[in-house]
Write an enzyme that holds these catalytic residues in place. Structure first.
Site, short mmCIF file in Angstrom:
data_model
loop_
_atom_site.label_atom_id
_atom_site.label_comp_id
_atom_site.label_asym_id
_atom_site.label_seq_id
_atom_site.Cartn_x
_atom_site.Cartn_y
_atom_site.Cartn_z
N ASN A 62 53.78 66.49 15.79
CA ASN A 62 53.45 67.92 15.70
C ASN A 62 52.27 68.28 16.59
O ASN A 62 51.33 67.51 16.75
CB ASN A 62 53.25 68.38 14.25
CG ASN A 62 52.25 67.55 13.45
OD1 ASN A 62 52.09 66.38 13.67
ND2 ASN A 62 51.58 68.20 12.52
N GLU A 64 49.72 71.39 17.06
CA GLU A 64 49.22 72.64 16.47
C GLU A 64 48.45 73.46 17.50
O GLU A 64 48.16 73.00 18.61
CB GLU A 64 48.36 72.32 15.24
CG GLU A 64 49.20 71.64 14.16
CD GLU A 64 48.47 71.42 12.86
OE1 GLU A 64 47.23 71.60 12.79
OE2 GLU A 64 49.16 71.06 11.88
N CYS A 73 56.55 71.81 15.23
CA CYS A 73 56.78 70.63 14.40
C CYS A 73 57.20 69.43 15.26
O CYS A 73 57.81 69.60 16.32
CB CYS A 73 57.89 70.88 13.39
SG CYS A 73 57.50 72.09 12.12
N GLU A 75 59.63 67.32 14.80
CA GLU A 75 61.08 67.19 15.00
C GLU A 75 61.52 67.99 16.21
O GLU A 75 62.34 67.54 17.02
CB GLU A 75 61.85 67.71 13.77
CG GLU A 75 61.60 66.94 12.49
CD GLU A 75 60.43 67.45 11.67
OE1 GLU A 75 59.42 67.90 12.25
OE2 GLU A 75 60.52 67.38 10.44
N CYS A 112 61.39 71.10 7.92
CA CYS A 112 61.32 72.51 7.52
C CYS A 112 62.61 73.23 7.93
O CYS A 112 63.43 72.69 8.70
CB CYS A 112 60.11 73.18 8.15
SG CYS A 112 60.31 73.54 9.90
N CYS A 115 63.28 73.57 11.72
CA CYS A 115 63.71 72.31 12.35
C CYS A 115 65.16 71.99 11.98
O CYS A 115 65.91 71.48 12.82
CB CYS A 115 62.78 71.17 11.94
SG CYS A 115 61.16 71.30 12.72
N1 THU Z 1 55.33 69.86 10.25
C1 THU Z 1 56.18 69.12 11.03
O1 THU Z 1 55.81 68.62 12.09
N2 THU Z 1 57.44 68.95 10.58
C2 THU Z 1 57.96 69.50 9.43
O2 THU Z 1 59.15 69.38 9.18
C3 THU Z 1 57.08 70.20 8.52
C4 THU Z 1 55.71 70.47 9.00
C5 THU Z 1 53.96 70.08 10.74
C6 THU Z 1 53.69 71.49 11.14
C7 THU Z 1 52.20 71.55 10.97
O3 THU Z 1 51.60 71.08 12.17
C8 THU Z 1 51.90 70.59 9.85
O4 THU Z 1 53.04 69.76 9.73
C9 THU Z 1 51.62 71.25 8.53
O5 THU Z 1 52.62 72.11 8.17
#
Ligand code: THU
Length: 160
Positions: A62, A64, A73, A75, A112, A115
Protein backbone atom coordinates in the site's frame (compact mmCIF):
# COMPACT_ATOMS: atom_id res chain seq x y z
CA UNK A 1 -40.92 -13.61 -5.40
CA UNK A 2 -38.28 -16.19 -4.70
CA UNK A 3 -35.38 -16.20 -2.33
CA UNK A 4 -32.01 -17.08 -3.77
CA UNK A 5 -29.14 -18.26 -1.62
CA UNK A 6 -25.61 -17.63 -2.78
CA UNK A 7 -22.84 -19.33 -0.86
CA UNK A 8 -19.28 -20.36 -1.43
CA UNK A 9 -16.72 -22.70 0.05
CA UNK A 10 -13.21 -21.66 0.98
CA UNK A 11 -10.34 -23.39 2.72
CA UNK A 12 -8.89 -22.42 6.05
CA UNK A 13 -5.37 -23.46 7.10
CA UNK A 14 -4.12 -23.12 10.68
CA UNK A 15 -0.75 -21.93 9.47
CA UNK A 16 0.82 -20.99 6.14
CA UNK A 17 3.19 -23.96 6.40
CA UNK A 18 0.20 -26.21 5.60
CA UNK A 19 -0.08 -24.66 2.12
CA UNK A 20 1.58 -26.18 -0.95
CA UNK A 21 5.16 -24.98 -1.29
CA UNK A 22 4.53 -22.45 -4.09
CA UNK A 23 1.74 -20.81 -2.08
CA UNK A 24 3.90 -20.71 1.05
CA UNK A 25 6.42 -18.82 -1.05
CA UNK A 26 3.78 -16.32 -2.19
CA UNK A 27 2.62 -15.71 1.38
CA UNK A 28 6.27 -15.29 2.43
CA UNK A 29 6.84 -12.72 -0.32
CA UNK A 30 3.67 -10.82 0.57
CA UNK A 31 4.75 -10.70 4.23
CA UNK A 32 8.15 -9.45 3.10
CA UNK A 33 6.42 -6.71 1.06
CA UNK A 34 4.60 -5.36 4.14
CA UNK A 35 7.99 -4.09 5.33
CA UNK A 36 8.35 -1.59 2.50
CA UNK A 37 4.75 -0.35 2.46
CA UNK A 38 4.44 3.43 2.54
CA UNK A 39 1.77 3.86 5.20
CA UNK A 40 2.79 6.71 7.52
CA UNK A 41 -0.84 7.75 8.11
CA UNK A 42 -2.44 4.44 9.06
CA UNK A 43 0.56 2.47 10.26
CA UNK A 44 -1.14 -0.49 8.55
CA UNK A 45 1.14 -2.27 6.11
CA UNK A 46 -0.28 -4.52 3.42
CA UNK A 47 1.74 -6.66 1.02
CA UNK A 48 0.36 -8.29 -2.12
CA UNK A 49 2.01 -10.66 -4.57
CA UNK A 50 0.54 -11.69 -7.90
CA UNK A 51 1.50 -14.97 -9.55
CA UNK A 52 1.20 -15.01 -13.34
CA UNK A 53 0.63 -18.07 -15.53
CA UNK A 54 4.31 -18.25 -16.53
CA UNK A 55 5.49 -18.20 -12.90
CA UNK A 56 6.39 -14.50 -12.81
CA UNK A 57 5.62 -12.81 -9.49
CA UNK A 58 4.71 -9.12 -9.24
CA UNK A 59 4.93 -7.51 -5.83
CA UNK A 60 3.14 -4.53 -4.37
CA UNK A 61 2.25 -2.82 -1.12
CA UNK A 62 0.00 0.00 0.00
CA UNK A 63 1.05 3.52 -0.92
CA UNK A 64 -0.55 6.26 1.16
CA UNK A 65 -0.75 9.98 0.52
CA UNK A 66 -1.29 13.06 2.64
CA UNK A 67 -4.41 13.60 0.50
CA UNK A 68 -5.79 10.31 1.82
CA UNK A 69 -7.95 9.16 -1.13
CA UNK A 70 -4.98 9.56 -3.47
CA UNK A 71 -3.27 6.55 -1.87
CA UNK A 72 -3.73 3.02 -3.18
CA UNK A 73 -4.15 -0.43 -1.63
CA UNK A 74 -1.47 -3.08 -2.01
CA UNK A 75 -3.69 -5.35 -4.11
CA UNK A 76 -4.29 -2.68 -6.72
CA UNK A 77 -0.63 -1.61 -6.79
CA UNK A 78 0.33 -5.24 -7.51
CA UNK A 79 -2.42 -6.12 -9.96
CA UNK A 80 -2.20 -2.86 -11.95
CA UNK A 81 1.55 -3.34 -12.19
CA UNK A 82 1.07 -6.94 -13.36
CA UNK A 83 -1.36 -5.82 -16.05
CA UNK A 84 0.88 -2.93 -17.12
CA UNK A 85 4.06 -5.00 -17.34
CA UNK A 86 2.57 -8.29 -18.59
CA UNK A 87 -0.69 -7.37 -20.34
CA UNK A 88 -1.22 -10.70 -22.10
CA UNK A 89 -0.50 -12.99 -19.18
CA UNK A 90 -3.17 -14.50 -16.98
CA UNK A 91 -3.14 -13.90 -13.26
CA UNK A 92 -3.32 -17.19 -11.40
CA UNK A 93 -3.11 -16.18 -7.75
CA UNK A 94 -2.74 -13.26 -5.41
CA UNK A 95 -1.43 -13.53 -1.86
CA UNK A 96 -2.18 -10.74 0.62
CA UNK A 97 -0.68 -10.17 4.07
CA UNK A 98 -0.78 -7.38 6.63
CA UNK A 99 1.30 -5.99 9.44
CA UNK A 100 0.36 -3.24 11.86
CA UNK A 101 2.73 -0.86 13.62
CA UNK A 102 0.49 -0.97 16.69
CA UNK A 103 -0.81 -4.54 17.09
CA UNK A 104 -0.16 -8.08 16.00
CA UNK A 105 -2.27 -9.13 13.00
CA UNK A 106 -3.04 -12.74 13.78
CA UNK A 107 -5.87 -13.33 11.36
CA UNK A 108 -6.15 -12.86 7.62
CA UNK A 109 -7.03 -9.51 6.11
CA UNK A 110 -9.53 -9.41 3.29
CA UNK A 111 -9.44 -7.09 0.26
CA UNK A 112 -11.58 -3.95 0.35
CA UNK A 113 -14.53 -3.52 -2.01
CA UNK A 114 -12.60 -1.42 -4.53
CA UNK A 115 -9.84 -4.02 -4.75
CA UNK A 116 -12.42 -6.78 -5.25
CA UNK A 117 -13.92 -4.81 -8.14
CA UNK A 118 -10.48 -4.29 -9.70
CA UNK A 119 -9.54 -7.95 -9.26
CA UNK A 120 -12.75 -9.19 -10.84
CA UNK A 121 -12.05 -7.08 -13.92
CA UNK A 122 -9.02 -9.24 -14.67
CA UNK A 123 -10.80 -12.47 -13.76
CA UNK A 124 -13.53 -11.63 -16.30
CA UNK A 125 -11.01 -10.50 -18.91
CA UNK A 126 -8.95 -13.69 -18.75
CA UNK A 127 -11.96 -15.99 -18.27
CA UNK A 128 -10.20 -18.04 -15.61
CA UNK A 129 -10.41 -17.64 -11.84
CA UNK A 130 -7.87 -15.79 -9.73
CA UNK A 131 -7.16 -17.65 -6.49
CA UNK A 132 -6.91 -15.43 -3.42
CA UNK A 133 -4.68 -16.34 -0.48
CA UNK A 134 -5.33 -14.25 2.62
CA UNK A 135 -2.91 -14.10 5.52
CA UNK A 136 -2.08 -11.94 8.51
CA UNK A 137 1.30 -11.44 10.07
CA UNK A 138 0.93 -14.99 11.37
CA UNK A 139 -1.83 -17.50 12.12
CA UNK A 140 -4.63 -18.79 9.92
CA UNK A 141 -4.62 -18.50 6.14
CA UNK A 142 -7.73 -18.51 3.97
CA UNK A 143 -7.75 -19.67 0.38
CA UNK A 144 -10.59 -18.59 -1.90
CA UNK A 145 -10.87 -20.10 -5.37
CA UNK A 146 -12.22 -17.11 -7.25
CA UNK A 147 -12.67 -13.35 -6.89
CA UNK A 148 -16.32 -13.85 -7.89
CA UNK A 149 -16.84 -15.64 -4.57
CA UNK A 150 -15.95 -12.42 -2.76
CA UNK A 151 -18.13 -10.23 -4.96
CA UNK A 152 -21.49 -11.83 -5.65
CA UNK A 153 -23.81 -9.99 -8.06
CA UNK A 154 -20.87 -7.96 -9.32
CA UNK A 155 -21.07 -5.29 -12.00
CA UNK A 156 -19.58 -6.50 -15.28
CA UNK A 157 -19.11 -5.19 -18.83
CA UNK A 158 -22.26 -6.96 -20.00
CA UNK A 159 -24.13 -4.46 -17.80
CA UNK A 160 -22.76 -1.54 -19.85
N1 THU B 1 -5.34 -1.42 2.56
C1 THU B 1 -4.82 -2.23 1.58
O1 THU B 1 -3.69 -2.04 1.11
N2 THU B 1 -5.59 -3.25 1.16
C2 THU B 1 -6.86 -3.53 1.60
O2 THU B 1 -7.52 -4.41 1.06
C3 THU B 1 -7.41 -2.76 2.70
C4 THU B 1 -6.64 -1.59 3.14
C5 THU B 1 -4.52 -0.28 3.00
C6 THU B 1 -5.07 1.04 2.60
C7 THU B 1 -4.48 1.94 3.65
O3 THU B 1 -3.19 2.33 3.22
C8 THU B 1 -4.35 1.06 4.87
O4 THU B 1 -4.44 -0.27 4.40
C9 THU B 1 -5.40 1.30 5.92
O5 THU B 1 -6.66 1.21 5.39
Amino acid sequence: MKSIVKSFTYNEFDDFTELPENEQKLVGLSREMTKSAYSPYSGFRVGAVVLLEDGTTIKGNNQENVAYPSGLCAERVAVFSASALHPGKKIKKIAISAYSNTKSIEKPVSPCGSCRQVLIEYEKKQKTPVKIILAGEKGKVLVIDSVADLLPLHFTNIDL
